[in-house]
Design a protein around this motif. Structure first.
Motif, PDB file in Angstrom:
ATOM      1  N   GLU A  63       0.901  -0.745   0.292  1.00 15.56           N
ATOM      2  CA  GLU A  63       0.109   0.376   0.282  1.00 15.56           C
ATOM      3  C   GLU A  63       0.640   1.557   0.186  1.00 15.56           C
ATOM      4  O   GLU A  63       0.625   2.223  -0.983  1.00 15.56           O
ATOM      5  N   VAL A  64       1.962   0.788   0.793  1.00  9.01           N
ATOM      6  CA  VAL A  64       2.644   2.506   0.729  1.00  9.01           C
ATOM      7  C   VAL A  64       3.233   2.613  -0.384  1.00  9.01           C
ATOM      8  O   VAL A  64       3.499   3.735  -1.174  1.00  9.01           O
ATOM      9  N   TRP A  70       7.020   5.027  -2.662  1.00  8.47           N
ATOM     10  CA  TRP A  70       8.393   4.677  -1.508  1.00  8.47           C
ATOM     11  C   TRP A  70       8.183   3.144  -1.044  1.00  8.47           C
ATOM     12  O   TRP A  70       7.157   2.354  -0.752  1.00  8.47           O
ATOM     13  N   ARG A  71       9.960   3.019  -0.821  1.00  8.53           N
ATOM     14  CA  ARG A  71       9.916   1.550  -0.337  1.00  8.53           C
ATOM     15  C   ARG A  71      10.536   1.816   1.632  1.00  8.53           C
ATOM     16  O   ARG A  71      11.073   2.710   1.635  1.00  8.53           O
ATOM     17  N   ARG A 107      13.629   4.572  -0.102  1.00  7.73           N
ATOM     18  CA  ARG A 107      13.609   5.264  -1.188  1.00  7.73           C
ATOM     19  C   ARG A 107      12.654   5.377  -2.177  1.00  7.73           C
ATOM     20  O   ARG A 107      11.260   4.948  -2.234  1.00  7.73           O
ATOM     21  N   GLN A 108      12.174   6.582  -2.660  1.00 11.10           N
ATOM     22  CA  GLN A 108      10.814   7.072  -3.549  1.00 11.10           C
ATOM     23  C   GLN A 108      11.254   5.987  -4.980  1.00 11.10           C
ATOM     24  O   GLN A 108      12.715   6.566  -5.756  1.00 11.10           O
ATOM     25  N   ILE A 109      10.907   5.067  -5.389  1.00 15.49           N
ATOM     26  CA  ILE A 109      11.293   4.135  -7.139  1.00 15.49           C
ATOM     27  C   ILE A 109      10.113   4.606  -7.754  1.00 15.49           C
ATOM     28  O   ILE A 109       9.971   4.431  -8.916  1.00 15.49           O
ATOM     29  N   THR A 110       8.672   5.593  -7.518  1.00 13.30           N
ATOM     30  CA  THR A 110       7.981   5.793  -8.296  1.00 13.30           C
ATOM     31  C   THR A 110       7.031   6.606  -8.238  1.00 13.30           C
ATOM     32  O   THR A 110       6.903   7.264  -6.466  1.00 13.30           O
TER      33      THR A 110
END
Length: 147
Positions: A63-64, A70-71, A107-110
Motif C-alpha cells: 500500500e505504501v 516509496w519502499r 527511497r522513492q522508486i515511482t
C-alpha cells in the motif's frame, strides 16, 4: 479491546470488517503522507486494506508503494484502532480495523500508482492538522510526543 475512534456505528447499517495497515513515515524531521484527491482532498497516513491471504506487513509495504511510491524498512507496530465509515469507492459500510506502524522510508522508486493520490511531505504539526481522521491524528500526535 481495540479502541473505537470517530463516529458511532449506525444501528440501521451492516458493517463489514475491513482490516488495513498504515504507516507513520518520518523523513528528515518531516513526514510522508498521502492525499486522496477525489471526491475531496483527504490527507491520510499511507496504507490501506489488507487483501485476503496477505499479512498486515505485506499489505503495508504494498500500500505504501502504491500510494506514495516509496519502499520502506523496519516497520514497528504501534497499535490499532477501529472506525465505522461509509466507503463510497466500494459502496460499503465498513468497520475499518486500522493497524498503525512506524517505518523508515528507504527511497522513492515511482510516482503513486493509486488513482487520485498525491504524496505530501509535511512537518509534524502540519501533518496532524491536515489528517482527515481522528485515529491517524491520535497515533501521529502520540508519536510526536514520545520523541
Amino acid at each position: 479491546m481495540i479502541r473505537r475512534i470517530g463516529e458511532t456505528p449506525r444501528w440501521d447499517k451492516r458493517y463489514r470488517v475491513r482490516p488495513g495497515a498504515y504507516a507513520i513515515l518520518p523523513l528528515k524531521g518531516r513526514f510522508l503522507m498521502t492525499a486522496q484527491m477525489e471526491p475531496q482532498v483527504d490527507v491520510q497516513l499511507p496504507g490501506g486494506g489488507i487483501d485476503p491471504g496477505e499479512s498486515p506487513l505485506q499489505a503495508l509495504h504494498r500500500e505504501v508503494l502504491e500510494e506514495i511510491g516509496w519502499r520502506i524498512a523496519d516497520p514497528r507496530r504501534l497499535g490499532a484502532f477501529r472506525r465505522f465509515v461509509f466507503m463510497p469507492e466500494y459502496d460499503l459500510w465498513a468497520e475499518k480495523l486500522c493497524h498503525v506502524y512506524v517505518a523508515h522510508p528507504v527511497r522513492q522508486i515511482t510516482d503513486p500508482v493509486e488513482p487520485d493520490h498525491a504524496t505530501l511531505v509535511l512537518s509534524g504539526t502540519d501533518a496532524v492538522d491536515a489528517l482527515g481522521n481522528d485515529g491517524d491524528r491520535m497515533f501521529l500526535s502520540r508519536y510526536l510526543h514520545q520523541r
